[in-house]
Write an enzyme that holds these catalytic residues in place. Structure first.
Site, PDB file in Angstrom:
ATOM      1  N   LYS A  15       0.679  -1.280  -0.145  1.00 14.90           N
ATOM      2  CA  LYS A  15      -0.166  -0.060  -0.206  1.00 14.90           C
ATOM      3  C   LYS A  15       0.872   1.288  -0.144  1.00 14.90           C
ATOM      4  CE  LYS A  15      -1.908  -1.532   3.666  1.00 14.90           C
ATOM      5  NZ  LYS A  15      -1.518  -2.919   3.688  1.00 14.90           N
ATOM      6  N   ALA A  38       0.790  -0.591  11.831  1.00 12.39           N
ATOM      7  CA  ALA A  38       0.950  -0.547  10.200  1.00 12.39           C
ATOM      8  C   ALA A  38       2.436  -0.137   9.881  1.00 12.39           C
ATOM      9  CB  ALA A  38       0.086   0.620   9.636  1.00 12.39           C
ATOM     10  N   GLY A  39       2.674  -0.821   8.772  1.00  7.70           N
ATOM     11  CA  GLY A  39       4.307  -0.457   8.427  1.00  7.70           C
ATOM     12  C   GLY A  39       4.195  -0.407   6.817  1.00  7.70           C
ATOM     13  N   GLN A 222      -3.345  -2.037   7.256  1.00  8.67           N
ATOM     14  CA  GLN A 222      -3.717  -3.584   7.273  1.00  8.67           C
ATOM     15  C   GLN A 222      -4.498  -3.978   6.049  1.00  8.67           C
ATOM     16  OE1 GLN A 222      -4.741  -1.573  10.564  1.00  8.67           O
ATOM     17  NE2 GLN A 222      -2.761  -2.092  10.606  1.00  8.67           N
ATOM     18  N   ARG A 303       7.370 -13.285   7.302  1.00  6.73           N
ATOM     19  CA  ARG A 303       5.963 -13.283   7.080  1.00  6.73           C
ATOM     20  C   ARG A 303       5.703 -14.891   6.567  1.00  6.73           C
ATOM     21  NH1 ARG A 303       6.180  -7.921   3.604  1.00  6.73           N
ATOM     22  NH2 ARG A 303       5.889  -6.453   5.645  1.00  6.73           N
TER      23      ARG A 303
HETATM   24  P1  GDP Z   1       2.242  -2.256   3.040  1.00  8.32           P
HETATM   25  O1  GDP Z   1       2.089  -2.299   4.601  1.00  8.32           O
HETATM   26  O2  GDP Z   1       1.144  -2.681   2.325  1.00  8.32           O
HETATM   27  O3  GDP Z   1       2.425  -0.755   2.848  1.00  8.32           O
HETATM   28  O4  GDP Z   1       3.502  -2.996   2.567  1.00  8.32           O
HETATM   29  P2  GDP Z   1       4.980  -2.999   3.288  1.00  8.32           P
HETATM   30  O5  GDP Z   1       5.686  -1.960   3.024  1.00  8.32           O
HETATM   31  O6  GDP Z   1       4.602  -3.565   4.614  1.00  8.32           O
HETATM   32  O7  GDP Z   1       5.344  -4.378   2.649  1.00  8.32           O
HETATM   33  C1  GDP Z   1       5.698  -4.352   1.104  1.00  8.32           C
HETATM   34  C2  GDP Z   1       6.948  -4.647   0.845  1.00  8.32           C
HETATM   35  O8  GDP Z   1       7.041  -4.739  -0.591  1.00  8.32           O
HETATM   36  C3  GDP Z   1       7.734  -3.344   0.994  1.00  8.32           C
HETATM   37  O9  GDP Z   1       9.240  -3.788   1.363  1.00  8.32           O
HETATM   38  C4  GDP Z   1       8.052  -2.621  -0.293  1.00  8.32           C
HETATM   39  O10 GDP Z   1       9.035  -1.993  -0.515  1.00  8.32           O
HETATM   40  C5  GDP Z   1       8.072  -3.962  -1.323  1.00  8.32           C
HETATM   41  N1  GDP Z   1       7.428  -3.780  -2.452  1.00  8.32           N
HETATM   42  C6  GDP Z   1       6.362  -3.190  -2.932  1.00  8.32           C
HETATM   43  N2  GDP Z   1       6.114  -3.381  -4.195  1.00  8.32           N
HETATM   44  C7  GDP Z   1       7.216  -4.332  -4.523  1.00  8.32           C
HETATM   45  C8  GDP Z   1       7.205  -4.885  -5.988  1.00  8.32           C
HETATM   46  O11 GDP Z   1       6.561  -4.820  -6.893  1.00  8.32           O
HETATM   47  N3  GDP Z   1       8.541  -5.764  -5.888  1.00  8.32           N
HETATM   48  C9  GDP Z   1       9.012  -5.896  -4.950  1.00  8.32           C
HETATM   49  N4  GDP Z   1      10.426  -6.821  -5.036  1.00  8.32           N
HETATM   50  N5  GDP Z   1       9.224  -5.218  -3.709  1.00  8.32           N
HETATM   51  C10 GDP Z   1       7.757  -4.537  -3.429  1.00  8.32           C
HETATM   52  P1  IMO Z   2       0.151  -2.922   7.243  1.00 10.05           P
HETATM   53  O1  IMO Z   2      -0.630  -1.835   7.482  1.00 10.05           O
HETATM   54  C1  IMO Z   2       0.286  -7.155   8.525  1.00 10.05           C
HETATM   55  C2  IMO Z   2      -1.621  -8.196  12.220  1.00 10.05           C
HETATM   56  C3  IMO Z   2      -0.893  -8.690  13.314  1.00 10.05           C
HETATM   57  C4  IMO Z   2      -1.729  -9.777  13.849  1.00 10.05           C
HETATM   58  C5  IMO Z   2      -3.070  -8.765  13.614  1.00 10.05           C
HETATM   59  C6  IMO Z   2      -3.411  -8.163  15.002  1.00 10.05           C
HETATM   60  O2  IMO Z   2       1.522  -2.581   7.233  1.00 10.05           O
HETATM   61  O3  IMO Z   2      -0.392  -3.771   6.105  1.00 10.05           O
HETATM   62  P2  IMO Z   2      -2.843  -5.796  16.065  1.00 10.05           P
HETATM   63  O4  IMO Z   2      -1.294  -5.394  16.635  1.00 10.05           O
HETATM   64  O5  IMO Z   2      -3.176  -5.253  15.015  1.00 10.05           O
HETATM   65  O6  IMO Z   2      -3.877  -6.125  17.195  1.00 10.05           O
HETATM   66  O7  IMO Z   2      -2.410  -7.343  15.496  1.00 10.05           O
HETATM   67  O8  IMO Z   2      -2.938  -8.187  12.966  1.00 10.05           O
HETATM   68  N1  IMO Z   2      -1.438  -7.168  11.630  1.00 10.05           N
HETATM   69  C7  IMO Z   2      -0.717  -6.789  10.467  1.00 10.05           C
HETATM   70  N2  IMO Z   2      -0.278  -7.678   9.563  1.00 10.05           N
HETATM   71  N3  IMO Z   2       0.251  -5.773   8.069  1.00 10.05           N
HETATM   72  C8  IMO Z   2      -0.272  -4.694   8.945  1.00 10.05           C
HETATM   73  O9  IMO Z   2      -0.262  -3.482   8.741  1.00 10.05           O
HETATM   74  C9  IMO Z   2      -0.847  -5.431  10.019  1.00 10.05           C
HETATM   75  N4  IMO Z   2      -1.143  -4.535  11.337  1.00 10.05           N
HETATM   76  C10 IMO Z   2      -1.501  -5.677  12.256  1.00 10.05           C
HETATM   77  O10 IMO Z   2       0.490  -9.412  12.698  1.00 10.05           O
HETATM   78  O11 IMO Z   2      -1.836 -10.985  13.315  1.00 10.05           O
HETATM   79 MG    MG Z   3       3.130  -3.254   6.164  1.00 15.85          MG
END
Ligand code: GDP
Ligand code: IMO
Ligand code: MG
Length: 441
Positions: A15, A38-39, A222, A303
């Site tokens: 996202k 979230a991250g 999430q 993950r």
């Molecule tokens: P979010 O929580 O939905 O914003 O996703 P995260 O940041 O937690 O996890 C997605 C990960 O995939 C991050 O490390 C991004 O830099 C990486 N990412 C996103 N799009 C791509 C892609 O198309 N290819 C690769 N290899 N990595 C990607």
């Molecule tokens: P983003 O925005 C993936 C998961 C946790 C746990 C459950 C409940 O980066 O997509 P919590 O601390 O929210 O009560 O935990 O939800 N979880 C996520 N998994 N991406 C996230 O955020 C998450 N935020 C919470 O691992 O299973």
């Molecule tokens: Mg994330």
């Protein structure tokens, strides 16, 4: 037209990258739920930003960012994030607005969560230990503390009373050293001097901005399967991460949501406990984790990985009314001979094509796969659809068919630039519309 960006799987779909990509076309980016669980990762050249509580749009100068009433805010985590960004050259300044109605996370929320998880034993949720669940519990239990309450300066006013009561409940629940409510009250009061500058009525701000023709991006955290109502309950987070949460979490009407973009990886991941029908337990799962660098952006936890689950994403299409998908991480599948794609679940004698509501049913489901050919030339970094190998194009086309919505964006790498905008797709049309309205104004 305002646009929503929503996770269509179990979170971490990418996202952050997609929000960052779309932000140049909007004036405001607004988070409506979740917290610093979230991250959201954004890679720009050699620089990496990980946003937790702040909307990912904050990286773009001039863009206003809103943290809505549906978000739970840990003031210390917020300050830490603002400071980290400042060290990375991003000034939040006056671009942030935090809803006066957002609930706060205080240290006792984290402590209560750790205790609750330990008590659940094998049934633990695998939370992020950020205090998210207990803060939402207090909100629904009508004993929560809202951001604006922190402005109460009196020594024995409503804020002091709420903290005293909540700390007393915490001390009854947790053995060992007690928390002194007066110390916490003083700590919390001290955060107000820094927080106050950002606190306002988010609904009023958004409504005025939308009426003035400004464009808003609603940033989900999430994903659908972690939604408190529609996710794989009880293995969910505690907020409404699907499109319905936008209205309640920001105080905007449903007609202000012009389009809804779902984000999905071309495979599936989950962090924490709970069912994941397409999960791979052997070498293949490890391979996806390593090539996709599938480790949590917030907690660093590995993950769980599996194949694309069209039943789950189809469900996300229904629950949030997704207009189109942005699919990410196509490059991670480079070099595979065959790629299984889950189109249904086998449950006993039955084949299910709709995502089951019941957790026990879901846990007993086996994925039904169809095999698609892999590709030999890499997709990593490819920026034009026609440059994708034909097998990759066929895989994407099959995803569209079995999921039931068109693909508007294909991501082929973590960098902003490694992106294909599908010609004539939702985002292509939206960007053209944005460009026209910007030049007309
Ligand atoms: P979010 O929580 O939905 O914003 O996703 P995260 O940041 O937690 O996890 C997605 C990960 O995939 C991050 O490390 C991004 O830099 C990486 N990412 C996103 N799009 C791509 C892609 O198309 N290819 C690769 N290899 N990595 C990607
Ligand atoms: P983003 O925005 C993936 C998961 C946790 C746990 C459950 C409940 O980066 O997509 P919590 O601390 O929210 O009560 O935990 O939800 N979880 C996520 N998994 N991406 C996230 O955020 C998450 N935020 C919470 O691992 O299973
Ligand atoms: Mg994330």
């Amino acid at each position: 037209m305002n646009i929503a960006v929503i996770g269509a799987q179990w979170g971490d779909e990418g996202k952050g990258k997609i929000v960052d990509l779309l932000t140049p076309h909007v004036s405001i980016v607004a988070r409506y739920q979740g917290g610093h669980n979230a991250g959201h990762t954004v890679n720009v050249g050699d620089e990496q930003f990980i946003l937790h509580l702040l909307p990912s749009g904050i990286l773009h100068p001039g863009v206003r960012c809103v943290i809505g009433n549906g978000v739970v805010v840990d003031p210390d985590a917020l300050f830490a994030e603002v400071d980290i960004l400042a060290r990375q050259g991003i000034e939040v300044g006056d671009r942030l607005l935090i809803s006066d109605k957002a609930h706060v996370i205080l240290p006792y929320h984290r402590e209560l969560e750790v205790l609750a998880e330990a008590r659940r034993g094998d049934r633990r949720i695998g939370t992020t230990s950020r205090g998210i669940g207990p803060s939402y519990e207090d909100k629904v239990g009508r004993r929560g503390i809202r951001i604006a309450d922190l402005g109460d300066a009196s020594a024995d006013g409503p804020l002091a009373a709420a903290i005293r009561e909540n700390v007393s409940a915490r001390n009854r629940a947790i053995d060992g050293a007690e928390t002194d409510w007066r110390t916490l009250h003083a700590d919390v009061r001290a955060t107000w001097s820094r927080l106050e500058q950002w606190v306002d009525d988010a609904s009023l701000f958004l409504s005025a901005a939308i009426q003035a023709g400004q464009c808003v991006l609603f940033e989900g955290a999430q994903g659908t399967m972690l939604d408190i109502d529609h996710g794989t309950y009880p293995f969910v987070s505690s907020s409404s991460s699907t499109a319905g949460g936008i209205c309640t979490g920001l105080g905007v009407g449903p007609r202000s949501i012009g389009a809804v973009l779902g984000i999905a990886k071309v495979y599936t991941t989950r962090v924490g406990e709970g069912p994941l029908p397409t999960e791979l337990h052997g070498d293949m799962g490890d391979q996806l984790r390593e090539s996709g660098r599938e480790y949590g952006a917030s907690t660093g936890r590995p993950r769980r990985c599996g194949w694309y689950d069209a039943v789950a994403v189809r469900y996300a299409v229904r629950i949030s009314g997704l207009d189109a998908l942005a699919v990410t991480k196509l490059d991670v599948l480079d070099g595979l001979d065959e790629i299984p794609l889950c189109t249904g679940y086998r449950h006993g004698e039955e084949i299910l094509t709709e995502f089951p509501s019941n957790g026990a049913t879901l846990a007993a489901c086996e994925p039904v796969y169809e095999e698609l050919p892999g590709w030999t030339s890499p997709t990593a970094g490819v920026r034009r659809y026609e440059d994708l190998p034909p097998e990759a194009q066929a895989y994407l086309q099959r995803i569209e068919e079995v999921t039931g919505v068109p693909i508007a964006i294909v991501s082929t790498g973590s960098d902003r630039a490694d992106t294909i905008l599908v010609a004539g797709g939702l985002i292509d049309r939206w960007q053209a519309e944005r460009a026209m309205s910007t030049s007309a104004s």
